[in-house]
Design an enzyme around this catalytic site. Structure first.
Site, mmCIF file in Angstrom:
data_model
loop_
_atom_site.group_PDB
_atom_site.id
_atom_site.type_symbol
_atom_site.label_atom_id
_atom_site.label_comp_id
_atom_site.label_asym_id
_atom_site.label_seq_id
_atom_site.Cartn_x
_atom_site.Cartn_y
_atom_site.Cartn_z
ATOM 1 N N CYS A 186 -11.320 2.858 -1.682
ATOM 2 C CA CYS A 186 -10.123 3.403 -1.100
ATOM 3 C C CYS A 186 -9.874 2.865 0.153
ATOM 4 C CB CYS A 186 -10.468 5.102 -0.769
ATOM 5 S SG CYS A 186 -9.022 5.860 0.058
ATOM 6 N N HIS A 227 -8.694 3.832 2.992
ATOM 7 C CA HIS A 227 -9.179 4.448 4.268
ATOM 8 C C HIS A 227 -10.596 4.275 4.674
ATOM 9 C CE1 HIS A 227 -5.269 6.155 3.539
ATOM 10 N NE2 HIS A 227 -5.245 6.933 4.825
ATOM 11 N N ASP A 286 0.755 -1.201 0.010
ATOM 12 C CA ASP A 286 -0.011 -0.029 -0.031
ATOM 13 C C ASP A 286 0.899 1.226 -0.218
ATOM 14 O OD1 ASP A 286 -2.614 1.436 0.181
ATOM 15 O OD2 ASP A 286 -1.818 2.153 2.179
ATOM 16 N N SER A 287 0.276 2.425 -0.381
ATOM 17 C CA SER A 287 0.969 3.754 -0.364
ATOM 18 C C SER A 287 1.262 4.139 1.062
ATOM 19 C CB SER A 287 0.195 4.590 -1.171
ATOM 20 O OG SER A 287 -0.995 4.923 -0.262
ATOM 21 N N CYS A 324 -3.732 -1.223 -2.108
ATOM 22 C CA CYS A 324 -4.007 0.449 -2.483
ATOM 23 C C CYS A 324 -4.816 0.551 -3.694
ATOM 24 C CB CYS A 324 -2.645 0.946 -2.696
ATOM 25 S SG CYS A 324 -2.776 2.791 -3.042
ATOM 26 N N GLU A 375 -6.855 9.850 8.426
ATOM 27 C CA GLU A 375 -5.544 10.048 8.993
ATOM 28 C C GLU A 375 -5.432 10.728 10.442
ATOM 29 O OE1 GLU A 375 -2.569 10.199 6.217
ATOM 30 O OE2 GLU A 375 -3.137 8.265 5.249
HETATM 31 N N1 DGL Z 1 -4.179 3.866 -0.341
HETATM 32 C C1 DGL Z 1 -4.815 4.721 -1.135
HETATM 33 C C2 DGL Z 1 -6.091 4.288 -2.154
HETATM 34 O O1 DGL Z 1 -6.625 3.383 -1.678
HETATM 35 C C3 DGL Z 1 -5.215 5.902 -0.310
HETATM 36 C C4 DGL Z 1 -4.058 6.798 0.132
HETATM 37 C C5 DGL Z 1 -3.372 7.569 -0.920
HETATM 38 O O2 DGL Z 1 -3.787 8.435 -1.693
HETATM 39 O O3 DGL Z 1 -2.228 7.194 -0.834
HETATM 40 O O4 DGL Z 1 -6.367 4.660 -2.906
#
Ligand code: DGL
Length: 262
Positions: A183, A185, A8-9, A71, A148
């Site tokens: 997403c 989050h 993931d990012s 991600c 976050e």
């Molecule tokens: N992990 C990213 C997503 O699911 C969200 C956070 C980011 O923008 O890096 O799209």
């Protein structure tokens, strides 16, 4: 059981790992959070692909025998590139989410919320169209920073979500009976989104759908052993521990700082 690398990012993909741990607790997991280079949601496909490929190569070097691209942005923008650059099976989060939405929808219409980049790629719209579902999409860039910040039950987050969701259901989203959380989050604000979305709409969490698909794929390798978890982050281990535990729903012990650009 294959060792599963989850990419993931940043911390968000821990919502996918959380679902994986529910259905496949006996697996050894390697989690990579590219925290130094997040967010991906506002970056170009070229940059996201470059970052994702270097990160997934690292996971393969550490012994990942299967990759889960947790991600949504990386999946939406770079899944084909990541697959081409990997020597192990790669599963993204978009297709499982789209498939689940298609199973649930009776009207043939879905609404999707995600980052700017995911929405601009129309990856969910295309995946849903493959299942005969028409999608209305809405970028919700303010939701990631609010989550976050820990504002998961905050009136400001509720108001922001209301604005996005109302707009989507007014402009093209009429008739949609599923809402796809596109997403990493958003599962944290699922109860809030449930309140905000029209009552007839069912919520599809891509994290959950992806974990179920991975479980399907490795179901013949059942094991009784307890799995392990190692986490790698490209920025502060302390921050990863603090924020990550909220996403994973439990404390995280094994975290290593990685300089991926070396
Ligand atoms: N992990 C990213 C997503 O699911 C969200 C956070 C980011 O923008 O890096 O799209």
């Amino acid at each position: 059981m294959p060792t599963i690398g989850v990419f993931d990012s940043g911390f968000g993909g821990l919502t996918v790992l959380r679902e994986l741990l529910k259905v496949l607790p006996g697996v050894d997991y390697l989690y990579f959070g590219d925290t130094a280079r997040l967010p991906y949601g506002s970056k170009s496909a070229h940059t996201v692909a470059k970052y994702a490929i270097s990160s997934t190569h690292f996971l393969e070097q550490q012994g990942a025998e299967m990759l889960v691209i947790a991600c949504n942005t990386a999946t939406a923008l770079a899944l084909d590139d990541i697959r081409a650059a990997s020597s192990v099976p790669v599963i993204g989060v978009v297709e499982p989410g789209a498939k689940r939405a298609a199973e649930l929808s009776k009207t043939g219409k879905a609404a999707v919320i995600a980052t700017e980049a995911t929405i601009a790629s129309h990856a969910y719209q295309k995946a849903l169209a493959q299942h005969g579902i028409q999608a209305t999409e809405k970028a919700c860039p303010l939701l990631v920073p609010l989550v976050e910040e820990g504002w998961v039950e905050h009136p400001v987050t509720e108001q922001v979500a209301h604005i996005y969701i109302d707009e989507m259901f007014r402009n093209g989203g009429q008739g949609a009976d599923v809402l796809v959380l596109g997403c990493t989050h958003y599962p944290l604000i699922r109860p809030l989104l449930r309140r905000v979305a029209p009552p007839q709409v069912q919520i599809v969490d891509s994290a959950e759908s992806t974990a179920n698909q991975v479980a399907q794929q490795v179901k013949n390798c059942a094991t009784a052993k307890t799995g392990t978890l190692r986490c790698y982050a490209t920025d502060s281990v302390e921050k990863f521990r603090r924020l990550g535990s909220r996403f994973l729903g439990r404390e995280i012990e094994n975290i290593e700082l990685i300089d991926i650009e070396k």
